[in-house]
Design a protein around this motif. Structure first.
Motif, mmCIF file in Angstrom:
data_model
loop_
_atom_site.group_PDB
_atom_site.id
_atom_site.type_symbol
_atom_site.label_atom_id
_atom_site.label_comp_id
_atom_site.label_asym_id
_atom_site.label_seq_id
_atom_site.Cartn_x
_atom_site.Cartn_y
_atom_site.Cartn_z
ATOM 1 N N ASN A 187 32.800 14.777 16.209
ATOM 2 C CA ASN A 187 32.020 15.463 15.169
ATOM 3 C C ASN A 187 31.842 16.931 15.494
ATOM 4 O OD1 ASN A 187 31.680 13.223 13.610
ATOM 5 N ND2 ASN A 187 29.611 12.777 14.327
ATOM 6 N N ASN A 188 31.564 17.217 16.761
ATOM 7 C CA ASN A 188 31.352 18.604 17.157
ATOM 8 C C ASN A 188 32.597 19.447 16.956
ATOM 9 O OD1 ASN A 188 28.763 18.038 17.783
ATOM 10 N ND2 ASN A 188 28.960 18.280 19.992
ATOM 11 N N GLU A 189 33.759 18.802 17.165
ATOM 12 C CA GLU A 189 34.989 19.543 16.936
ATOM 13 C C GLU A 189 35.141 19.912 15.465
ATOM 14 O OE1 GLU A 189 38.409 17.573 18.733
ATOM 15 O OE2 GLU A 189 37.314 17.853 20.616
ATOM 16 N N VAL A 190 34.808 18.962 14.603
ATOM 17 C CA VAL A 190 34.858 19.216 13.156
ATOM 18 C C VAL A 190 33.880 20.343 12.814
ATOM 19 C CG1 VAL A 190 34.425 18.247 10.865
ATOM 20 C CG2 VAL A 190 35.554 16.868 12.602
ATOM 21 N N LEU A 191 32.681 20.257 13.398
ATOM 22 C CA LEU A 191 31.660 21.275 13.122
ATOM 23 C C LEU A 191 32.115 22.655 13.580
ATOM 24 C CD1 LEU A 191 28.347 19.415 14.085
ATOM 25 C CD2 LEU A 191 29.076 20.110 11.798
ATOM 26 N N ARG A 192 32.776 22.716 14.740
ATOM 27 C CA ARG A 192 33.249 24.013 15.225
ATOM 28 C C ARG A 192 34.304 24.583 14.287
ATOM 29 N NH1 ARG A 192 32.507 21.880 20.382
ATOM 30 N NH2 ARG A 192 30.532 22.640 21.166
ATOM 31 N N GLY A 193 35.133 23.694 13.749
ATOM 32 C CA GLY A 193 36.133 24.130 12.775
ATOM 33 C C GLY A 193 35.473 24.742 11.556
ATOM 34 N N LEU A 194 34.426 24.071 11.066
ATOM 35 C CA LEU A 194 33.699 24.561 9.895
ATOM 36 C C LEU A 194 33.006 25.878 10.198
ATOM 37 C CD1 LEU A 194 32.008 21.278 8.602
ATOM 38 C CD2 LEU A 194 33.835 22.554 7.479
ATOM 39 N N GLN A 195 32.498 25.970 11.427
ATOM 40 C CA GLN A 195 31.800 27.177 11.865
ATOM 41 C C GLN A 195 32.748 28.384 11.823
ATOM 42 O OE1 GLN A 195 30.478 26.911 15.952
ATOM 43 N NE2 GLN A 195 28.415 27.518 15.381
ATOM 44 N N LEU A 196 33.957 28.154 12.322
ATOM 45 C CA LEU A 196 34.971 29.201 12.362
ATOM 46 C C LEU A 196 35.359 29.624 10.945
ATOM 47 C CD1 LEU A 196 36.384 30.360 14.889
ATOM 48 C CD2 LEU A 196 38.371 28.993 14.259
ATOM 49 N N GLU A 197 35.581 28.619 10.114
ATOM 50 C CA GLU A 197 35.951 28.858 8.726
ATOM 51 C C GLU A 197 34.855 29.669 8.020
ATOM 52 O OE1 GLU A 197 36.439 25.583 5.633
ATOM 53 O OE2 GLU A 197 38.057 25.209 7.068
ATOM 54 N N GLY A 198 33.606 29.275 8.251
ATOM 55 C CA GLY A 198 32.468 29.960 7.642
ATOM 56 C C GLY A 198 32.385 31.398 8.105
ATOM 57 N N ALA A 199 32.625 31.609 9.397
ATOM 58 C CA ALA A 199 32.558 32.963 9.948
ATOM 59 C C ALA A 199 33.641 33.842 9.318
ATOM 60 C CB ALA A 199 32.717 32.922 11.464
ATOM 61 N N GLU A 200 34.821 33.260 9.132
ATOM 62 C CA GLU A 200 35.907 34.020 8.506
ATOM 63 C C GLU A 200 35.568 34.369 7.062
ATOM 64 O OE1 GLU A 200 39.405 31.645 8.992
ATOM 65 O OE2 GLU A 200 39.576 32.178 11.112
ATOM 66 N N GLN A 201 34.968 33.404 6.360
ATOM 67 C CA GLN A 201 34.595 33.663 4.968
ATOM 68 C C GLN A 201 33.530 34.753 4.884
ATOM 69 O OE1 GLN A 201 33.522 30.046 2.962
ATOM 70 N NE2 GLN A 201 35.649 29.462 2.640
ATOM 71 N N MET A 202 32.566 34.689 5.810
ATOM 72 C CA MET A 202 31.512 35.706 5.789
ATOM 73 C C MET A 202 32.091 37.092 6.051
ATOM 74 S SD MET A 202 27.943 34.173 7.195
ATOM 75 C CE MET A 202 28.394 32.878 8.322
ATOM 76 N N ALA A 203 33.051 37.165 6.967
ATOM 77 C CA ALA A 203 33.698 38.451 7.244
ATOM 78 C C ALA A 203 34.433 38.944 5.993
ATOM 79 C CB ALA A 203 34.664 38.310 8.413
ATOM 80 N N ALA A 204 35.083 38.023 5.292
ATOM 81 C CA ALA A 204 35.811 38.401 4.074
ATOM 82 C C ALA A 204 34.833 38.877 3.000
ATOM 83 C CB ALA A 204 36.624 37.219 3.564
ATOM 84 N N ILE A 205 33.658 38.241 2.944
ATOM 85 C CA ILE A 205 32.647 38.643 1.966
ATOM 86 C C ILE A 205 32.114 40.044 2.293
ATOM 87 C CG2 ILE A 205 30.282 38.166 1.179
ATOM 88 C CD1 ILE A 205 31.055 35.146 1.347
ATOM 89 N N ASP A 206 31.831 40.280 3.582
ATOM 90 C CA ASP A 206 31.371 41.618 3.992
ATOM 91 C C ASP A 206 32.396 42.681 3.617
ATOM 92 O OD1 ASP A 206 28.932 40.846 4.967
ATOM 93 O OD2 ASP A 206 29.657 40.551 7.018
ATOM 94 N N ALA A 207 33.668 42.360 3.853
ATOM 95 C CA ALA A 207 34.734 43.311 3.526
ATOM 96 C C ALA A 207 34.765 43.563 2.018
ATOM 97 C CB ALA A 207 36.078 42.778 4.017
ATOM 98 N N ALA A 208 34.572 42.509 1.235
ATOM 99 C CA ALA A 208 34.583 42.663 -0.216
ATOM 100 C C ALA A 208 33.403 43.518 -0.679
ATOM 101 C CB ALA A 208 34.539 41.291 -0.887
ATOM 102 N N LEU A 209 32.236 43.325 -0.039
ATOM 103 C CA LEU A 209 31.067 44.131 -0.402
ATOM 104 C C LEU A 209 31.318 45.610 -0.093
ATOM 105 C CD1 LEU A 209 28.218 41.719 0.802
ATOM 106 C CD2 LEU A 209 28.645 42.416 -1.563
ATOM 107 N N LEU A 210 32.010 45.866 1.002
ATOM 108 C CA LEU A 210 32.358 47.247 1.345
ATOM 109 C C LEU A 210 33.317 47.837 0.321
ATOM 110 C CD1 LEU A 210 32.817 47.241 5.240
ATOM 111 C CD2 LEU A 210 31.047 48.386 3.910
#
Ligand SMILES: [Zn+2]
Length: 107
Positions: free
Chosen positions: A45-68
């Protein structure tokens, strides 16, 4: 979608992602059972969660870039070829930096 609507949507998306990230963080901080049959499942489960965490972090970075890009008045334009990103595509993925053609060619 005008830039104000886009900003709203991006911020909402980011809030959701942040909430999800904290929930994942909380789940991951639960200590593993030392020697129970549950341990293997927890590790998985933790491995799945880490995958989601990474994906979420990438999406947040993409959102920040879009806001810029909104601040730079460059929102809705492909960062690679400069052409307009289709309205439908922006609606589906408001933080995408690429037009559909460039997105395809990057795969
Ligand atoms: Zn492009």
């Amino acid at each position: 979608m005008n830039t104000q609507q886009a900003t709203e949507r991006l911020k909402t998306l980011k809030n959701d992602l942040q909430r999800r990230a904290s929930a994942i963080e909380a789940d991951l901080s639960v200590r593993l059972d030392r020697d129970s049959g549950e341990r293997a499942t927890q590790v998985e489960n933790n491995e799945v969660l880490r995958g989601l965490q990474l994906e979420g972090a990438e999406q947040m970075a993409a959102i920040d870039a879009a806001l810029l890009r909104i601040q730079d008045c460059a929102f809705g334009k492909c960062v690679k070829c400069g052409s307009e990103i289709g309205a439908e595509r922006l609606h589906a993925v408001p933080y995408t930096p690429f037009c559909i053609d460039c997105a395809r060619s990057l795969r």
